[in-house]
Write an enzyme that holds these catalytic residues in place. Sequence first.
Site, PDB file in Angstrom:
ATOM      1  N   CYS A 163       0.840  -1.195   0.000  1.00 58.98           N
ATOM      2  CA  CYS A 163       0.000   0.000   0.000  1.00 58.98           C
ATOM      3  C   CYS A 163       0.882   1.254   0.000  1.00 58.98           C
ATOM      4  O   CYS A 163       1.621   1.486  -0.950  1.00 58.98           O
ATOM      5  CB  CYS A 163      -0.950  -0.060   1.199  1.00 58.98           C
ATOM      6  SG  CYS A 163      -2.059   1.328   1.418  1.00 58.98           S
ATOM      7  N   ASP A 222      -8.840  -3.036  -7.716  1.00 64.05           N
ATOM      8  CA  ASP A 222      -8.368  -1.970  -6.822  1.00 64.05           C
ATOM      9  C   ASP A 222      -8.997  -0.654  -7.261  1.00 64.05           C
ATOM     10  O   ASP A 222      -8.702  -0.145  -8.343  1.00 64.05           O
ATOM     11  CB  ASP A 222      -6.840  -1.881  -6.890  1.00 64.05           C
ATOM     12  CG  ASP A 222      -6.241  -1.007  -5.802  1.00 64.05           C
ATOM     13  OD1 ASP A 222      -6.887  -0.022  -5.401  1.00 64.05           O
ATOM     14  OD2 ASP A 222      -5.122  -1.308  -5.359  1.00 64.05           O
ATOM     15  N   HIS A 254      -7.699  -3.932  -3.632  1.00 60.49           N
ATOM     16  CA  HIS A 254      -6.549  -3.383  -2.917  1.00 60.49           C
ATOM     17  C   HIS A 254      -6.327  -4.193  -1.631  1.00 60.49           C
ATOM     18  O   HIS A 254      -7.263  -4.752  -1.068  1.00 60.49           O
ATOM     19  CB  HIS A 254      -6.815  -1.919  -2.560  1.00 60.49           C
ATOM     20  CG  HIS A 254      -5.625  -1.196  -2.030  1.00 60.49           C
ATOM     21  ND1 HIS A 254      -4.574  -0.791  -2.822  1.00 60.49           N
ATOM     22  CD2 HIS A 254      -5.305  -0.812  -0.763  1.00 60.49           C
ATOM     23  CE1 HIS A 254      -3.665  -0.187  -2.073  1.00 60.49           C
ATOM     24  NE2 HIS A 254      -4.088  -0.179  -0.827  1.00 60.49           N
TER      25      HIS A 254
END
Length: 286
Positions: A163, A222, A254
Amino acid sequence: MHEDILSLTPRLSRREFAMTTLAAGFALSTQPVAAETITTDATGLAAGEVKIPVKDGTVPAYRAAPDKGGPFPVVIVVQEIFGVHEHIKDVCRRLAKLGYLAIAPEMYARQGDVSKLELQDIISKVVSKVPDTQVMSDLDATVEWAKKSGNGDTAKLGITGFCWGGRVVWLYAAHNPALKAGVAWYGRLSGAGKATDLQPKYPIDLAGEIKAPVLGLYGEKDTGIPVKDVEAMREALKKADKPGEIVVYPDAPHAFHADYRPSYRKAAADDGWKRLLEWFKKNGVA
């Protein structure tokens, strides 16, 4: 006279280093923790918190390595947006079980403890105030710590991140010519509308400066990183004739590696982990 002496003594204020130790457990904004959460024990490992000397003090970090032998190949693990909480520590232990010295420095140490904040506050009050230059410098200091520890072979240096840390992996691959390989998990690639003075460039801006092969692992579902950005990064690497590979998992959102969250997708996470290990081995981090 007493005041003059104090003024000459280097001191760190709470504003400069808001975190002096790592947070315990999982970050508040990730609760409740999912039933699928993986827990890796520390049997056979030297694992726990250490202090990384940086130019203006010390940064807390979590490190794990086999408790016998060495020196070991070094993998820096760069945190998610939630800081160095339990999931990132567990990733370090997973790597240590495979023969690595894995170390995760707390990248927000000067700006604040995000473990008790809600997501929007994490972004606005802490993450937005973390300069990329500071992050690169602290990662360099982490490599130096590993080298001086006598337990890390920094000639075999890798980095992985998730991330927020996925973006950092790309940046560090453009920053450090000694890096052998990186693996970026769903790190933002484009800064359209998000670049700031503290975070001025994104991976796609630095494609021509990449110095080490990076494996990018992304999810087609995502909502924050569109597939068009992934394709653009692929094309930028190709145009710059830079080594790298990007994998897109068709049904993954994600944070598909985050086994403690609802976003976890076991098949994609397992395949990504297998690819990470193969990538490191192929590129001299083993």
